[in-house]
Design an enzyme around this catalytic site. Structure first.
Site, mmCIF file in Angstrom:
data_model
loop_
_atom_site.group_PDB
_atom_site.id
_atom_site.type_symbol
_atom_site.label_atom_id
_atom_site.label_comp_id
_atom_site.label_asym_id
_atom_site.label_seq_id
_atom_site.Cartn_x
_atom_site.Cartn_y
_atom_site.Cartn_z
ATOM 1 C CG HIS A 1 15.813 42.959 73.355
ATOM 2 N ND1 HIS A 1 15.929 44.090 72.585
ATOM 3 C CD2 HIS A 1 14.857 43.243 74.280
ATOM 4 C CE1 HIS A 1 15.075 45.012 73.015
ATOM 5 N NE2 HIS A 1 14.408 44.502 74.042
ATOM 6 C CD GLU B 1 20.150 44.476 71.961
ATOM 7 O OE1 GLU B 1 21.059 44.785 71.173
ATOM 8 O OE2 GLU B 1 18.994 44.120 71.588
ATOM 9 C CG HIS C 1 16.609 47.098 64.367
ATOM 10 N ND1 HIS C 1 16.147 46.461 65.499
ATOM 11 C CD2 HIS C 1 15.564 47.135 63.527
ATOM 12 C CE1 HIS C 1 14.886 46.150 65.352
ATOM 13 N NE2 HIS C 1 14.500 46.541 64.157
#
Length: 253
Positions: A43, A74, A197
């Protein structure tokens, strides 16, 4: 069994505290793959606090040695990540609505408000050969809008589950049920389901054993933290063990 994609952001965060390239992001990715991970996730953020564009390129080159391994990038498509994705063309692009200065990802997309902006981006990503996943809360109204803008998958934002799990069974059950309903509805309307997450060794098996149709989980922070105690290879193995346990929970319920 639900597949594990290892997020290596926190390896890069540690590496960035020195100038000698230790620990190696590509080295950690290789270890994770050889321990059984299905994919590697990054990410990159505009401030390059952890993963850098150079890391993304190095991982793409390294993954040529592992053509069966999925590469998931991401990020917010309105904050520079599209330039990275256009160059690398990962297996999957997971679009996340985080602000550039966000501490971490903290919400799913408001598809109703962002549909017209997201449609051309999703179309471009699919033209590049990328599977497209949207980071989503367990909000049925929002999830039902996703097929209209062309995404292939959703990634359920699981921090609310992790918080409730830590508070105890009475708190977690209604939250877990909302995620199960969200995954069921996504499947009904033709969307595949990922999740991620704050999933960890304590809460992972219960989530994947209860929430149906989860194809992939992306885990970084907790896995890297566990690796400090048990080593990265063993940590990946431990997470795969929890996903195996989820299969037992699923079939017995």
């Amino acid at each position: 069994m639900t597949r594990l994609s290892v997020n290596v952001n926190k390896v890069a965060l540690l590496r960035n505290t020195r100038v000698h390239g230790i620990p190696s992001v590509t080295g950690a990715a290789r270890t994770a793959i050889e321990a059984g991970a299905y994919g590697i996730t990054v990410h990159p953020r505009p401030d390059q606090r952890h993963i850098t564009p150079g890391d993304v390129d190095d991982l793409a080159e390294m993954l040529k040695d592992y053509p069966e391994i999925e590469y998931n990038i991401e990020g917010n498509p309105f904050h520079q990540v599209m330039d990275i994705v256009r160059k690398v063309r990962p297996t999957q692009a997971t679009l996340v609505p985080d602000d550039p200065d966000a501490f971490t990802s903290d919400q799913g997309w408001d598809v109703k408000a962002n549909a017209e902006r997201l449609k051309p981006i999703i179309a471009e990503l699919k033209d590049l050969g990328c599977r497209v996943s949207l980071f989503m809360d367990s909000d049925l109204d929002q999830i039902e809008r996703v097929p209209d803008i062309g995404a292939d998958r959703i990634e359920l934002y699981t921090e609310p589950y992790a918080v409730a799990f830590a508070e105890g069974p009475e708190q977690v059950q209604p939250v877990l049920s909302s995620f199960a309903r969200a995954a069921e509805r996504a499947h009904e309307i033709g969307l595949a389901v990922n999740a991620g997450h704050d999933l960890n060794l304590d809460n992972l098996a219960v989530f994947c054993g209860t929430v149906p149709n989860v194809l992939e989980v992306s885990i970084g922070h907790a896995l890297v933290a566990d690796a400090l105690d048990m080593g990265l290879k063993n940590a990946v193995g431990a997470y795969l063990g929890e996903l195996e346990k989820a299969e037992t929970i699923s079939t017995s319920s």
